[in-house]
Scaffold this active site. Structure first.
Site, PDB file in Angstrom:
ATOM      1  N   SER A 331       0.845  -1.193   0.000  1.00  0.00           N
ATOM      2  CA  SER A 331       0.000   0.000   0.000  1.00  0.00           C
ATOM      3  C   SER A 331       0.880   1.242   0.000  1.00  0.00           C
ATOM      4  CB  SER A 331      -0.904  -0.011   1.236  1.00  0.00           C
ATOM      5  OG  SER A 331      -1.623   1.192   1.353  1.00  0.00           O
ATOM      6  N   GLU A 332       0.532   2.221  -0.835  1.00  0.00           N
ATOM      7  CA  GLU A 332       1.407   3.382  -0.975  1.00  0.00           C
ATOM      8  C   GLU A 332       1.485   4.255   0.270  1.00  0.00           C
ATOM      9  OE1 GLU A 332      -1.907   4.145  -4.129  1.00  0.00           O
ATOM     10  OE2 GLU A 332      -1.078   2.433  -3.078  1.00  0.00           O
TER      11      GLU A 332
END
EC number: 2.8.3.5
Length: 504
Positions: A331-332
């Protein structure tokens, strides 16, 4: 003759600098947020951490809200909160003149102020914001990135400010490009902040800080960047209570520390459901189309892959992983090993996914800042990314961030598609839009997220392979759908594979 004793080893040195000294001269804790912001000047650049509602320094933001005479701020943040919450309050009070952000999202006040000329907006890829802050923190004035090459961010056609009548008053400036090893890159200048507002879990009197779960996001890079860094902490502890290896933001970067007094908020409570419940969307036909796309998309996951997923259909796909297949979700906002959704009562405001939904961690997960997360992405460490789209061209150009008259934001998509040589980009979308217009075109008419980056398209009607030089090849068709129907609903030429088969 008596030997001289070095002052470094004198009893005075040992007494004054010993870790066991009873009294310390350094104490960066101040009694209130008002005291922390008393020297903040207007017309300055504020770096404000947080992602969605996670890791947002609301106590410090509210202290600035309570000083309405401070105006003209340029605020660097991933987004601007929501109306009445976080930075949304400073928008409504007119204290912000310019935002440097990657995402507007559901903040209608932010969108309206931008489109009606009350606010300047430098819309910037999420990974570029993180790296611009990290570069500034390291004293590096500029860097080259593959993100945004071939888009209006690079060419300078992105509106920065509108007139009241809706015409464009100011556009972004074109960015310098350069080729390295046969690949094109965009020059981005670092950000240098005047003040940083940062949220941490623990801080000691020296200013050493520790993050919890996914609250790091932009906070670390921003906290290390500014001339003056103001920290609010869930807990203020004595020096030595945070183990040296658990200090994520070192005291050398921090100027003042306060106790956080604002309760943590959650933007989107999302709970674990039966996978089939996640598919339901509108009418029975809509659910059927969604299910067809999701189930087919899940077959793209191969055992051992590191995968990044966009909002919507891509986030549902892991619920339908083939038996025996294990993937690691990245996940960024700083998570490797993202899990599913929590059960009621297990939700955690410090743990959300890119869609701002509550999540849990998978076994063996690790956590870090957004600058680290996007470093993994740009370096091609992610095997596959799955995204939604507004349009895809026959050669794999992707448009998924802007419609005429509407702006949601770039988010992390430009970074995610910037290295298609190493990261396969799979698009999941309905074949036509709500008006029945084709979404697969000879050329995209909406602004591009990335040129020639899509590797595969999965729709409710078909599956296409995409080549940046050869174009589209129809590989699979949905049950009850003919090649002629696919041609009628595709505004781009395509080849039909010799081994064409039904979608399974």
């Amino acid at each position: 003759m008596k030997a001289k004793v070095s002052p470094l080893f004198s009893p005075i040195w040992r007494r004054n600098f010993s870790a066991s000294s009873a009294q310390r001269a350094i104490d960066k804790v101040v009694p209130s947020a008002a005291e922390a912001v008393k020297d903040v000047k207007g017309d300055s650049t504020l770096l404000v951490g947080g992602f969605g509602f996670s890791g947002v320094p609301n106590t410090l933001i509210n202290a600035l809200r309570d000083r309405p005479e401070l105006k003209g701020f340029t605020v660097v943040s991933n987004n601007a909160g929501m109306p009445g919450v976080g930075l949304g309050q400073l928008l409504e009070s007119g204290q912000i003149s310019k935002m440097i952000a990657s995402f507007i999202g559901e903040n209608k006040v932010f969108e309206k102020m931008y489109l009606t000329g009350d606010l300047s907006l430098e819309l910037t890829p999420q990974g570029s914001i993180a790296e611009k802050c990290a570069a500034g923190a390291a004293g590096v004035p500029a860097f080259y990135t593959p993100a945004a090459y071939g888009t209006i961010v690079q060419t300078g056609e992105l509106p920065v400010r509108y007139n009241k009548d809706g015409t464009v008053a100011e556009k972004s400036k074109p960015k310098e490009t350069r080729e390295f090893n046969g690949k094109q890159y965009v020059l981005e200048e670092a950000i240098f902040g005047d003040y940083a507002l940062v949220k941490v879990h623990k801080a000691d009197k020296l200013g050493n800080c520790q993050f919890r779960k996914a609250m790091n996001n932009f906070n670390e890079a921003m906290g290390k960047n500014a001339k003056v860094t103001l920290v609010e902490a869930d807990q203020i502890v004595e020096v030595g209570e945070i183990a040296p290896e658990d200090i994520h933001l070192q005291g050398i970067y921090v100027d003042k520390v306060i106790q956080s007094t604002e309760p943590k908020k959650i933007e989107k409570y999302t709970y674990a459901k039966d996978p089939n419940e996640l598919l339901k969307a509108g009418s029975g036909d809509a659910t059927a189309r969604r299910e067809r796309i999701v189930r087919r998309a899940a077959k793209e996951f191969k055992d051992g892959m590191y995968v990044n997923l966009g909002i919507g259909i891509p986030l549902i796909a892991p619920s339908f992983l083939p038996e025996g297949v294990e993937v690691v979700l990245q996940s960024e906002n700083g998570i490797l090993g993202l899990g599913g959704y929590p059960k009621p009562g297990e939700e955690d405001p410090d743990l959300i996914n890119p869609g701002k939904e509550t999540v849990v961690l998978g076994r063996g997960a690790s956590l870090f800042g957004s600058h680290e997360s996007f470093g993994m992405i740009r370096a091609g460490k992610i095997d596959l990314t799955m995204l939604g789209a507004l349009q895809v061209s026959q050669y794999g150009d992707l448009a998924n961030f802007m419609l005429p008259g509407k702006v949601k934001g770039i988010g992390g998509a430009m970074d995610l598609v910037a290295n298609p040589e190493k990261t396969k980009v799979v698009v999941t979308m309905e074949h036509v839009d709500k008006k029945g217009n084709p979404k697969i075109l000879s050329e995209c008419t909406f602004p591009l997220t990335g040129p020639r980056c899509v590797w595969k398209i999965i729709t409710d009607l078909a599956v296409f392979d995409v080549s940046p030089t050869e174009g589209l090849t129809l590989r699979e068709f949905a049950e009850g759908v003919s090649v002629d129907e696919i041609k009628a609903k595709t505004a781009a030429p395509f080849k039909v594979a010799d081994d064409l088969k039904p979608m399974l």
